[in-house]
Design a protein around this motif. Structure first.
Motif, PDB file in Angstrom:
ATOM      1  N   GLY A 157      -9.365  -4.094  -2.505  1.00 11.56           N
ATOM      2  CA  GLY A 157      -8.564  -2.938  -2.108  1.00 11.56           C
ATOM      3  C   GLY A 157      -7.092  -3.253  -1.974  1.00 11.56           C
ATOM      4  O   GLY A 157      -6.704  -4.400  -1.749  1.00 11.56           O
ATOM      5  N   VAL A 158      -6.263  -2.208  -2.086  1.00 13.80           N
ATOM      6  CA  VAL A 158      -4.822  -2.343  -1.872  1.00 13.80           C
ATOM      7  C   VAL A 158      -4.293  -1.039  -1.294  1.00 13.80           C
ATOM      8  O   VAL A 158      -4.602   0.049  -1.785  1.00 13.80           O
ATOM      9  CB  VAL A 158      -4.084  -2.715  -3.174  1.00 13.80           C
ATOM     10  CG1 VAL A 158      -4.381  -1.713  -4.294  1.00 13.80           C
ATOM     11  CG2 VAL A 158      -2.579  -2.834  -2.943  1.00 13.80           C
ATOM     12  N   GLU A 159      -3.526  -1.149  -0.209  1.00 11.96           N
ATOM     13  CA  GLU A 159      -2.924   0.008   0.443  1.00 11.96           C
ATOM     14  C   GLU A 159      -1.508  -0.344   0.884  1.00 11.96           C
ATOM     15  O   GLU A 159      -1.218  -1.501   1.213  1.00 11.96           O
ATOM     16  CB  GLU A 159      -3.743   0.430   1.662  1.00 11.96           C
ATOM     17  CG  GLU A 159      -5.080   1.079   1.331  1.00 11.96           C
ATOM     18  CD  GLU A 159      -4.923   2.408   0.619  1.00 11.96           C
ATOM     19  OE1 GLU A 159      -4.022   3.184   0.974  1.00 11.96           O
ATOM     20  OE2 GLU A 159      -5.713   2.677  -0.304  1.00 11.96           O
ATOM     21  N   PRO A 160      -0.597   0.633   0.907  1.00  4.51           N
ATOM     22  CA  PRO A 160       0.775   0.348   1.347  1.00  4.51           C
ATOM     23  C   PRO A 160       0.819   0.073   2.844  1.00  4.51           C
ATOM     24  O   PRO A 160       0.040   0.634   3.618  1.00  4.51           O
ATOM     25  CB  PRO A 160       1.525   1.635   0.990  1.00  4.51           C
ATOM     26  CG  PRO A 160       0.481   2.708   1.005  1.00  4.51           C
ATOM     27  CD  PRO A 160      -0.772   2.045   0.515  1.00  4.51           C
ATOM     28  N   PHE A 161       1.744  -0.786   3.231  1.00  6.71           N
ATOM     29  CA  PHE A 161       1.955  -1.098   4.639  1.00  6.71           C
ATOM     30  C   PHE A 161       3.426  -0.842   4.957  1.00  6.71           C
ATOM     31  O   PHE A 161       4.250  -1.757   4.998  1.00  6.71           O
ATOM     32  CB  PHE A 161       1.574  -2.541   4.935  1.00  6.71           C
ATOM     33  CG  PHE A 161       1.586  -2.876   6.412  1.00  6.71           C
ATOM     34  CD1 PHE A 161       0.615  -2.377   7.251  1.00  6.71           C
ATOM     35  CD2 PHE A 161       2.565  -3.695   6.945  1.00  6.71           C
ATOM     36  CE1 PHE A 161       0.624  -2.675   8.602  1.00  6.71           C
ATOM     37  CE2 PHE A 161       2.580  -4.010   8.295  1.00  6.71           C
ATOM     38  CZ  PHE A 161       1.615  -3.499   9.126  1.00  6.71           C
ATOM     39  N   GLY A 162       3.757   0.423   5.137  1.00  2.00           N
ATOM     40  CA  GLY A 162       5.140   0.798   5.392  1.00  2.00           C
ATOM     41  C   GLY A 162       6.040   0.294   4.287  1.00  2.00           C
ATOM     42  O   GLY A 162       5.697   0.332   3.098  1.00  2.00           O
ATOM     43  N   ASP A 163       7.199  -0.206   4.657  1.00  2.47           N
ATOM     44  CA  ASP A 163       8.124  -0.773   3.669  1.00  2.47           C
ATOM     45  C   ASP A 163       8.034  -2.294   3.628  1.00  2.47           C
ATOM     46  O   ASP A 163       8.863  -2.955   3.005  1.00  2.47           O
ATOM     47  CB  ASP A 163       9.561  -0.342   3.959  1.00  2.47           C
ATOM     48  CG  ASP A 163      10.051  -0.801   5.325  1.00  2.47           C
ATOM     49  OD1 ASP A 163       9.272  -1.432   6.073  1.00  2.47           O
ATOM     50  OD2 ASP A 163      11.209  -0.508   5.660  1.00  2.47           O
ATOM     51  N   LYS A 164       6.995  -2.848   4.271  1.00  2.00           N
ATOM     52  CA  LYS A 164       6.832  -4.298   4.324  1.00  2.00           C
ATOM     53  C   LYS A 164       6.107  -4.861   3.111  1.00  2.00           C
ATOM     54  O   LYS A 164       6.255  -6.029   2.778  1.00  2.00           O
ATOM     55  CB  LYS A 164       6.061  -4.702   5.595  1.00  2.00           C
ATOM     56  CG  LYS A 164       6.667  -4.211   6.890  1.00  2.00           C
ATOM     57  CD  LYS A 164       8.049  -4.776   7.128  1.00  2.00           C
ATOM     58  CE  LYS A 164       8.591  -4.270   8.466  1.00  2.00           C
ATOM     59  NZ  LYS A 164       9.966  -4.727   8.703  1.00  2.00           N
ATOM     60  N   GLY A 165       5.284  -4.020   2.467  1.00  3.65           N
ATOM     61  CA  GLY A 165       4.519  -4.512   1.338  1.00  3.65           C
ATOM     62  C   GLY A 165       3.172  -3.826   1.262  1.00  3.65           C
ATOM     63  O   GLY A 165       3.065  -2.609   1.458  1.00  3.65           O
ATOM     64  N   TYR A 166       2.126  -4.616   1.027  1.00  9.00           N
ATOM     65  CA  TYR A 166       0.786  -4.064   0.815  1.00  9.00           C
ATOM     66  C   TYR A 166      -0.250  -4.861   1.602  1.00  9.00           C
ATOM     67  O   TYR A 166      -0.142  -6.079   1.729  1.00  9.00           O
ATOM     68  CB  TYR A 166       0.412  -4.118  -0.666  1.00  9.00           C
ATOM     69  CG  TYR A 166       1.400  -3.409  -1.562  1.00  9.00           C
ATOM     70  CD1 TYR A 166       1.302  -2.035  -1.797  1.00  9.00           C
ATOM     71  CD2 TYR A 166       2.439  -4.121  -2.170  1.00  9.00           C
ATOM     72  CE1 TYR A 166       2.209  -1.382  -2.616  1.00  9.00           C
ATOM     73  CE2 TYR A 166       3.347  -3.470  -2.985  1.00  9.00           C
ATOM     74  CZ  TYR A 166       3.235  -2.104  -3.203  1.00  9.00           C
ATOM     75  OH  TYR A 166       4.134  -1.464  -4.007  1.00  9.00           O
ATOM     76  N   LEU A 167      -1.256  -4.153   2.094  1.00  8.83           N
ATOM     77  CA  LEU A 167      -2.434  -4.798   2.645  1.00  8.83           C
ATOM     78  C   LEU A 167      -3.477  -4.874   1.540  1.00  8.83           C
ATOM     79  O   LEU A 167      -3.749  -3.867   0.866  1.00  8.83           O
ATOM     80  CB  LEU A 167      -2.984  -4.014   3.836  1.00  8.83           C
ATOM     81  CG  LEU A 167      -2.117  -4.036   5.098  1.00  8.83           C
ATOM     82  CD1 LEU A 167      -2.632  -3.020   6.106  1.00  8.83           C
ATOM     83  CD2 LEU A 167      -2.097  -5.435   5.715  1.00  8.83           C
ATOM     84  N   THR A 168      -4.041  -6.052   1.339  1.00  9.49           N
ATOM     85  CA  THR A 168      -5.020  -6.248   0.276  1.00  9.49           C
ATOM     86  C   THR A 168      -6.230  -6.992   0.840  1.00  9.49           C
ATOM     87  O   THR A 168      -6.120  -7.735   1.818  1.00  9.49           O
ATOM     88  CB  THR A 168      -4.446  -7.078  -0.884  1.00  9.49           C
ATOM     89  OG1 THR A 168      -4.138  -8.399  -0.415  1.00  9.49           O
ATOM     90  CG2 THR A 168      -3.176  -6.441  -1.442  1.00  9.49           C
TER      91      THR A 168
END
Length: 297
Positions: free
Chosen positions: A227-238
């Motif tokens: 999975g991959v989801e955005p984490f604000g403007d910090k990057g991505y949670l994977t």
């Protein structure tokens, strides 16, 4: 040791910098569901309806065409509303909604479920597909689906299915996310073995809306991304399914271990308003939500 600011999580991750082998302290569990789920693969929040959906592969395994897969319907706080909201699916995996339709990747077809009615309204056969995995959607009405074993990404719009991208440079695409005008791809890796391990781990990268212009987000191989989801403007949670880990992939391409779980951490969801990281633990037959402390993202 450099302290990582996850935006909303500082103290918990001190001592777990990349490469030192230390597991991070886990954020607290907000809720967990085991009853009613069977090999949960993907979790997704439809913001319009406010419901959380979970795809359940069922007993037949990830490639089983036995019709025992189903979709569960929950509230964001973990209350199970309908364990078998939609049934009769073949090992359903990735989920994404668009215009009142929940699109589901189902081995060799793309299935559209009317969210209001809880009924299948669209079935798109993907000829030659080997292992459809995740789904993304853009603001123009297009739906994208990855074929991990076939090394392809398909695009479906206005009743027309086409190949957006294909080839080994896709590194066995698994997770998909439309972020701005770029399609972010979480790759499983190259040289998949019989046990689904790989000779080379996957990377996170993005493609243009035309399927071209590959840009690496992680310059080096990291893991068997799911999975991959955005984490604000910090990057991505994977998530790394094989290792059972969740990473923050920062915008500069560096990675940070966020969470260590057993093998089977699948297609996660992140709910920024609730500060919830929700991980389907496929091999453990449960879905777990972790609460991040309040703070900026």
């Amino acid at each position: 040791m450099k302290k990582l600011l996850l935006g909303i999580w500082v103290v918990l991750c001190v001592g777990c910098a990349e490469g030192n082998g230390a597991a991070p302290a886990s954020p607290p569990v907000a809720w967990e569901i085991a009853e009613g789920v069977q090999s949960p693969e993907s979790v997704y929040l439809d913001e319009v309806s406010g419901f959380l959906f979970v795809s359940n592969v069922g007993d037949g395994g990830a490639t089983g065409k036995d019709g025992d897969g189903y979709i569960s319907k929950l509230t964001p706080d973990g209350k199970m509303l309908e364990p078998k909201w939609v049934v009769g699916l073949n090992a359903p995996k990735g989920l994404r909604s668009q215009g009142g339709t929940l699109w589901v990747a189902v081995i060799d077809r793309l299935v559209g479920i009317d969210i209001a009615e809880g009924a299948v309204r669209h079935t798109v056969e993907v000829e030659g597909a080997q292992f459809l995995n995740d789904v993304a959607a853009d603001e123009h009405g297009a739906v994208y689906v990855s074929d991990m074993l076939g090394n392809k990404i398909y695009r479906y719009k206005d009743g027309q299915l086409s190949v957006l991208a294909d080839g080994e440079e896709l590194e066995s695409p698994n997770g998909l996310l439309m972020h701005g005008n770029r399609l972010v791809v979480a790759a499983w890796g190259s040289g998949i073995q019989d046990d689904f391990s790989t000779k080379t781990p996957g990377r996170l990268f993005s493609l243009g809306s035309d399927g071209k212009g590959k840009e690496l987000i992680t310059p080096n191989p990291v893991g068997n991304f799911d999975g991959v989801e955005p984490f604000g403007d910090k990057g991505y949670l994977t998530s790394d399914w094989y290792a059972g880990t969740v990473y923050l992939v920062r915008t500069d391409g560096s990675t940070q271990l966020v969470l260590q779980l057993p093998q089977g951490a699948a297609d996660l969801a992140y709910l920024p308003k609730q500060r919830l990281l929700i991980v389907p633990q496929m091999a453990k037959n449960k879905v777990t939500a972790f609460r991040f402390p309040a703070g900026e993202e």
